[in-house]
Enzyme design. Structure first.
Site, mmCIF file in Angstrom:
data_model
loop_
_atom_site.group_PDB
_atom_site.id
_atom_site.type_symbol
_atom_site.label_atom_id
_atom_site.label_comp_id
_atom_site.label_asym_id
_atom_site.label_seq_id
_atom_site.Cartn_x
_atom_site.Cartn_y
_atom_site.Cartn_z
ATOM 1 N N SER A 1 0.779 -1.373 -0.006
ATOM 2 C CA SER A 1 0.007 0.086 -0.134
ATOM 3 C C SER A 1 0.864 1.283 -0.148
ATOM 4 O O SER A 1 0.215 2.372 -0.006
ATOM 5 C CB SER A 1 -1.196 0.167 1.042
ATOM 6 N N LYS B 1 0.068 3.815 -2.492
ATOM 7 C CA LYS B 1 -1.164 4.860 -2.409
ATOM 8 C C LYS B 1 -0.533 6.266 -2.150
ATOM 9 O O LYS B 1 -1.284 7.288 -2.219
ATOM 10 C CB LYS B 1 -2.093 4.602 -1.288
ATOM 11 N N SER C 1 -6.044 3.204 4.562
ATOM 12 C CA SER C 1 -5.445 2.141 3.434
ATOM 13 C C SER C 1 -6.613 1.409 2.612
ATOM 14 O O SER C 1 -6.479 0.403 2.083
ATOM 15 C CB SER C 1 -4.588 1.313 3.978
#
Length: 237
Positions: free
Chosen positions: A65, A68, A120
């Site tokens: 993640s 992101k 997330s």
């Protein structure tokens, strides 16, 4: 003073001046007393963009993640924060970490970015990508174009959420450069330093309340971001 001694003195002075004027070398882990248990790591000065420490910093790896960081940056630079993002079928019930958004639900891009970075949410990542890029593929194109613009030579994106995929990777040094750039954006900087965020939920009697997963914000004095990540293959990032 003899001529030979004068020449030696002038050479020493010249060497000293050259040392003062020469750019300082990159400090790498193998030449430093600094140690870390991480498979790869990088330390960067956000103000200057200079990498101060690097261990296996250019090795492409799965990044989970941490993806992101780029998703948020591209959305902020290309989207209208006040616009309404509609959750489509591709975003609904997306595997992995989630905001548990309902199909057809609408939320401002700004609020969804908080959900993306604090919790997330993979569903938020997909919804944002389709909203800003027209499709997930269109958004990924923007992500890779931004990576090229920033000179990230060991980075390529295949999706906006970071679930393991072929052709989806980055390196510690590239992520450091990306993050330093992103931290100059006031919207990005405000989002990633936020510990708790509430957002309107017109579909339920309760509002959303998101606690930032980044424990550094609570455990390390002065921490102001940025993002954590985990998959079984990438491990803890």
């Amino acid at each position: 003073m003899k001529t030979s001694n004068l020449k030696v003195l002038l050479v020493l002075i010249l060497c000293a001046l050259l040392l003062c004027l020469s750019p300082q070398p990159l400090v790498r882990a193998e030449n430093s007393s600094i140690s870390t248990h991480a498979r790869a790591a990088a330390l960067i000065d956000v103000a200057s963009g200079r990498i101060l420490y690097s261990s296996r910093g250019d090795e492409p790896m799965l990044i989970a993640s941490l993806t992101k960081i780029m998703t948020a940056l591209v959305a902020i630079e290309n989207g209208d924060l006040r616009s309404k993002v509609k959750v489509g079928k591709n975003a609904f019930a997306k595997e992995g970490s989630s905001l548990f958004l309902k199909q057809g639900e609408e939320m401002t891009l700004e609020d969804m970015l908080y959900g993306l970075m604090l919790r997330s949410g993979n569903d938020a990542a997909t919804a944002i990508a389709e909203h800003v890029g027209g499709s997930e593929e269109g958004f990924v194109y923007l992500m890779n174009a931004k990576a090229e613009e920033l000179g990230l030579q060991h980075t390529h994106f295949a999706n906006p959420h970071g679930l393991d995929a072929e052709g989806h990777y980055s390196s510690a040094n590239d992520l450091a450069v990306l993050t330093a750039y992103a931290m100059h954006n006031p919207v990005f900087k405000q989002i990633v330093k936020t510990q708790v965020k509430t957002a309107d939920n017109p579909y339920e009697a309760w509002d959303y309340k998101w606690l930032n997963k980044n424990k550094m914000l609570r455990l390390y004095e002065g921490a102001d971001g940025v993002k954590t990540g985990y998959t079984k293959k990438a491990l803890r990032c």
